[in-house]
Design an enzyme around this catalytic site. Structure first.
Site, PDB file in Angstrom:
ATOM      1  CE  LYS A  27       3.985  15.898 -12.998  1.00 38.63           C
ATOM      2  NZ  LYS A  27       4.438  16.570 -11.759  1.00 38.63           N
ATOM      3  CB  SER A  47       4.291  19.668 -18.594  1.00 38.72           C
ATOM      4  OG  SER A  47       4.531  21.057 -18.684  1.00 38.72           O
ATOM      5  CG  HIS A  60       5.210  15.103 -17.259  1.00 39.88           C
ATOM      6  ND1 HIS A  60       3.918  15.049 -16.793  1.00 39.88           N
ATOM      7  CD2 HIS A  60       5.654  16.367 -16.999  1.00 39.88           C
ATOM      8  CE1 HIS A  60       3.577  16.221 -16.291  1.00 39.88           C
ATOM      9  NE2 HIS A  60       4.607  17.037 -16.397  1.00 39.88           N
TER      10      HIS A  60
END
Length: 366
Positions: A216, A156, A184
């Site tokens: 996300k 991240s 992610h």
């Protein structure tokens, strides 16, 4: 703490000021998509606004079940289980697989939730240098009890990826579990958005579990763990963060189903992200006084050195209406403070131009 008074997106109203943001994890621009809102409103009317109980009591609704089935089918695995947050998913999966007498070998740059997961599990934590396969192998050879390799798929703060092919090989050789946090990566990496394994051309084995968040790229909330049937059944019985908490609202699950359909059908969003990242990297590579990190993901950190400089640069950008956070110790090592730029498929070419103009100006700060 800043306070937003608009939908999540590249342009937001924050602290009574209009901002152009480059700090969100809304990678595909779905959080304010009207199709998700429509799905959520319809489900709230039918199922109410709260689940009212844990999944294993009477809080598991049809939208939860359908979302789990659709996620599993999309990823080509036997089972997926929903959790209320990604943090809870990581705590649950690690604590289900290992305990006292076992060893977790973890990348030093893993997310805080993965570090906390090991500490709460009671297993021994053995950390290897970031993506250092030789050190990982040495630590695996010395590990006691059940072995578990723990890593982010995309890191991240650096935006780089784990060497999954080598991790899979090591896990198989040492008969270890491999748990990959794909927070992610899901929705973003791979031709179909299936994450790090698809991007690497790999098919996860029976001892691989993957954790994904829905807050996300999917633009909603919650998380899931996906993998083979047997470890997911163990998780169902042992994961305290699954067993002893109220399920997410069924309306959120229905919105996530709508998001998954978009992730699967609108590949142009990933293509747009790739285009933005490529254009940014080409322009940022010639900026003075910053180091562009080797990332091919929407996370594009610019290392500037000292924390005071990173903060000053972030303030200069904020004066221009650009929201780009300064990341500094203890989140990152001393001397590697950075501006953490993240992109969304909803960013326009003019947004990128404004960002680059602001960066050129603030890099003069010493």
């Amino acid at each position: 703490m800043t306070v937003a008074d608009s939908p999540q997106g590249p342009r937001m109203r924050i602290d009574d000021r209009d901002r152009l943001t480059f700090c969100s994890n809304d990678y595909l621009g779905l959080s304010a998509d009207p199709r998700l809102a429509e799905a959520m409103c319809g489900a709230a009317t039918r199922y109410g606004v709260g689940a009212g109980a844990a999944h294993l009591i009477n809080g598991h609704f049809t939208p939860h079940q359908r979302l789990e089935e659709e996620l599993a089918e999309w990823l080509g695995v036997a089972t997926a289980r929903l959790f209320s947050t990604g943090y809870m998913a990581n705590l649950g999966v690690v604590g289900s697989l290992v305990g006292r007498g076992d060893t977790v070998i973890a990348d030093r740059l893993n997310h805080a939730s993965l570090i906390d997961a090991v500490q709460l599990s009671g297993a021994r934590l053995s950390r290897y240098r970031h993506n250092d396969l030789d050190e990982l192998e040495a630590r695996l050879s010395r590990a006691k009890g059940e072995r578990l390799i723990l890593t982010d798929g995309v890191f991240s703060m650096d935006g780089d990826a784990a060497p999954l092919a080598e991790l899979v090989e090591l896990a198989e050789r040492f008969d270890a579990w491999l748990v990959v946090d794909e927070a992610h990566a899901f929705g973003v990496l791979g031709e179909a958005g299936r994450g790090s394994f698809e991007a690497a051309g790999l098919v996860p084995g029976e001892r691989v579990l993957r954790v994904g968040t829905l807050g996300k790229a999917f633009g909603t909330a919650g998380a899931f763990v996906a993998g083979a049937a047997e470890p997911l059944e163990v998780l169902l019985q042992r994961a305290r963060t699954y067993l002893f908490t109220t399920a997410q609202p069924p309306a959120v699950a229905e919105a996530s189903r709508a998001a998954l359909a978009i992730v699967r059908s609108e590949g142009w969003r990933r293509e747009r992200l790739q285009s933005l990242v490529a254009a940014f990297r080409e322009a940022a590579s010639v900026l003075d006084g910053v180091e562009l990190m080797p990332s091919a993901t929407p996370i594009q950190p610019l290392v500037v050195g000292e924390a005071s400089r990173a903060v000053a640069m972030a303030h200069r950008l904020a004066d221009r209406g650009l929201l780009v956070p300064a990341i500094r110790p203890p989140t990152v090592p001393r001397g590697s403070s950075r501006l953490r730029v993240t992109f969304s498929a909803a960013h326009e070419d003019d947004d990128l131009s404004q960002l680059l103009s602001g960066l050129r100006e603030c890099t003069t700060i010493r």
